[in-house]
Design an enzyme around this catalytic site. Sequence first.
Site, PDB file in Angstrom:
ATOM      1  N   GLU A   1       0.922  -1.293  -0.078  1.00  0.00           N
ATOM      2  CA  GLU A   1      -0.315  -0.004   0.163  1.00  0.00           C
ATOM      3  C   GLU A   1       1.139   1.319   0.151  1.00  0.00           C
ATOM      4  O   GLU A   1       0.591   2.482   0.781  1.00  0.00           O
ATOM      5  CB  GLU A   1      -1.117   0.166   1.219  1.00  0.00           C
ATOM      6  CG  GLU A   1      -1.397  -0.847   0.502  1.00  0.00           C
ATOM      7  CD  GLU A   1      -2.649  -1.107   1.738  1.00  0.00           C
ATOM      8  OE1 GLU A   1      -3.145  -0.244   3.013  1.00  0.00           O
ATOM      9  OE2 GLU A   1      -3.744  -2.130   2.292  1.00  0.00           O
TER      10      GLU A   1
ATOM     11  N   GLU B   1      -4.716  -8.635  -1.863  1.00  0.00           N
ATOM     12  CA  GLU B   1      -5.242  -8.874   0.187  1.00  0.00           C
ATOM     13  C   GLU B   1      -7.242  -7.873  -0.824  1.00  0.00           C
ATOM     14  O   GLU B   1      -6.885  -6.763  -1.403  1.00  0.00           O
ATOM     15  CB  GLU B   1      -4.400  -7.386  -0.100  1.00  0.00           C
ATOM     16  CG  GLU B   1      -5.031  -7.580   1.741  1.00  0.00           C
ATOM     17  CD  GLU B   1      -4.063  -6.478   2.797  1.00  0.00           C
ATOM     18  OE1 GLU B   1      -3.134  -6.378   2.661  1.00  0.00           O
ATOM     19  OE2 GLU B   1      -4.861  -5.808   3.771  1.00  0.00           O
TER      20      GLU B   1
END
Length: 530
Positions: A208, A327
Site C-alpha cells: 500500500e 488483499e
Amino acid sequence: MRSLVSLVGIGLLACIFSCYSMCADSQSVPGGATVQLNVSVGRSAVANVEDDFVCATLDWWPPEKCDYGTCSWHRASLLNLDLSNKMLFNAIKAFSSLKIRLGGSLQDKVLYATDDLKQPCPQFTKDPKSMFGFTEGCLTMARWDQLNAFFKQTGAKVIFGLNALNGRTIQRPHGPAVGAWDSKNAESFIRYTVSKNYTILGWEFGNELSGSGVGTRVAASQYASDTLHLKNLVLDIYKSIEPKPLILAPGGSYDALWFKEYLDKTPKSLDAITLHIYNLGSGADQHLIEKILNPTYLDGIAKTFRKLQSTIKGSASATSAVAWVGEAGGAFKSGRDGVSNAFVYSFWYLDQMGIASTFDTKTYCRQSLIGGNYGLLDATSNNPNPDYYSALLWHRLMGRKVLGASFSGSNKIRVYAHCAKASKGVTLLMINLDGSSIFEVMVEGLKNSVSLPKGLNDANMREEYHLTPQDGNLHSQTLLLNGNILAVSPSGDIPALEPKYLNSTSSIVVGPHSIVFAHMPYHVIPACNG
C-alpha cells in the site's frame, strides 16, 4: 437488464456491468414471491483464472492491534501463530494447494535477522507516534524456518511481501517516502531462503505504497526502478533454479495515473499486479449489512476491475503482467464482529470473487486466513467461519474457465458460471440477496447438452450445495450445508462437504438469503470439453 451476460471480450462485459448497476433499483422482487428464472450459460469462456484462484493472507499484526476499541488479532501474527494447532493445519491442508500471501501494513517495517543485520532484532512495540502505531519488528531465521516447515507440510504456496521502505526517508507524518530502496537486508533474506531450499511462489514488493498510499507513498517512477532492481536480484539469486519465483507489486488500491506510469515502466520485471480492495468501507459502519445486501453497491467494484484491465491492456510497454487481488477484507480496520465472521459476509465474498474472475483476475487473496474479525478461521478457537467453507467450495467446484450466465429479471439473484473443476461439465454459483423470495432456476438448453455415461441413473445428474445460516440468522457463525451443521471433529478434522443429488432437468431452488453451488458434470459446453 442482464447479469454476467455471455460475451466475447472483457470490454463489452464491463459495459453490461455498468448498465446493470444503473438499472438495479428498478428490478426489485415482490416479497414472498417464487420467481422462475431462466439462465443461459455461454458456450465459450469470457475469462480464465488460475486453478488455485483462492488465496488467503497471514499478517504481522501483534495482539495489541486494536480497532474501534476492539482487539481482534490475538495470537494470529506470523510471529506468534501456533503452528502446532491441528485445526489450522487441517484447514490449510484441505485446499491441497492454498496460496498464502504473507504481508500487510507492518511488512514495510519488518527487518530480517540474517547475518547482515548489524543491530538487535526488535519486536513490534505499540507507539502512537509511529506509522501504523507500532515500531519496527523483526523476523528471526528460526521463526522463518518454522514457518517454512509448516507451509511444506500443509502444501501451501507462499507469496512473501518484502519491506520496500528500507533506505527511504519519510520527512513528515503521512508524507512521501523518498530515495531509492536499500535492498541489502532483503537480498540477504532471499539468499538465506534459497540456501535452505525453501520454495517461494512469489516475492511481493511493498504494501500500500502506491498512489496516495496508506501511511506513506512512493512515486511510481521510483517504485518501477526498485521493482526492476528486485527482479534482477531474484534472477541472479535463482540463476540455477527453476521455476523462478514471481515478482508481484504494488499491493495497493487502484490509482489510474500511478498504475499506468508504473506499468509503463515495468514491462519485463513484473509478473502480477496486486490490487487491494476494501470496498465496504469502515468496519465500524452501522450500514455494513445494508451494503452487502445491496446489489447496486456490490456492482460498484466492477468499475475498478474494468479500469485495471484497461490499464493493463493499454500499457505503452505491453506488459505481460496479470491482475491479482492481493488483499481483500471487505471492511477495513479488521472488519466487524458479527458481520465479517458471520454468514452474511459470504454474500459479499463470493460475489466479489465472481466479479473478479469475470474480469480475468487470476488470483484472489482474502484478508485474512486468521486474524481480525474477517479471518476465514476464528482467531481464538481456530474454528472455521462460514467464509472458510465458502472458499473451500469455490476452490473445489469452480474451474479455470469463466463462462457468462445471462438472464432477465431480478437483480437480487447473482449468478456466476465456470467450467467445473472436477469434471468437463459446468458449475453455477447462485447468491440470493432477497430475504423472502425463492428463485427457481432453469438452465436453458440443458436437455440438448446433457451427455450421460452409459448406465448412469439420470436421477444423479446434478450435485447441489445449499448454504444457509443456522436458524436463518445472518449473523450466525454456524453454517448449514444442505440443512446440516458444518463443524470440525473433536480431533480437528474439516468436515466432508457432501452434496445432494438431483436430476439436472429439474429447476435449482435457491431459497431466501441462501447460496447455492450447482455442479452439473454432464452438462456439455464446448469451452469445457477441451
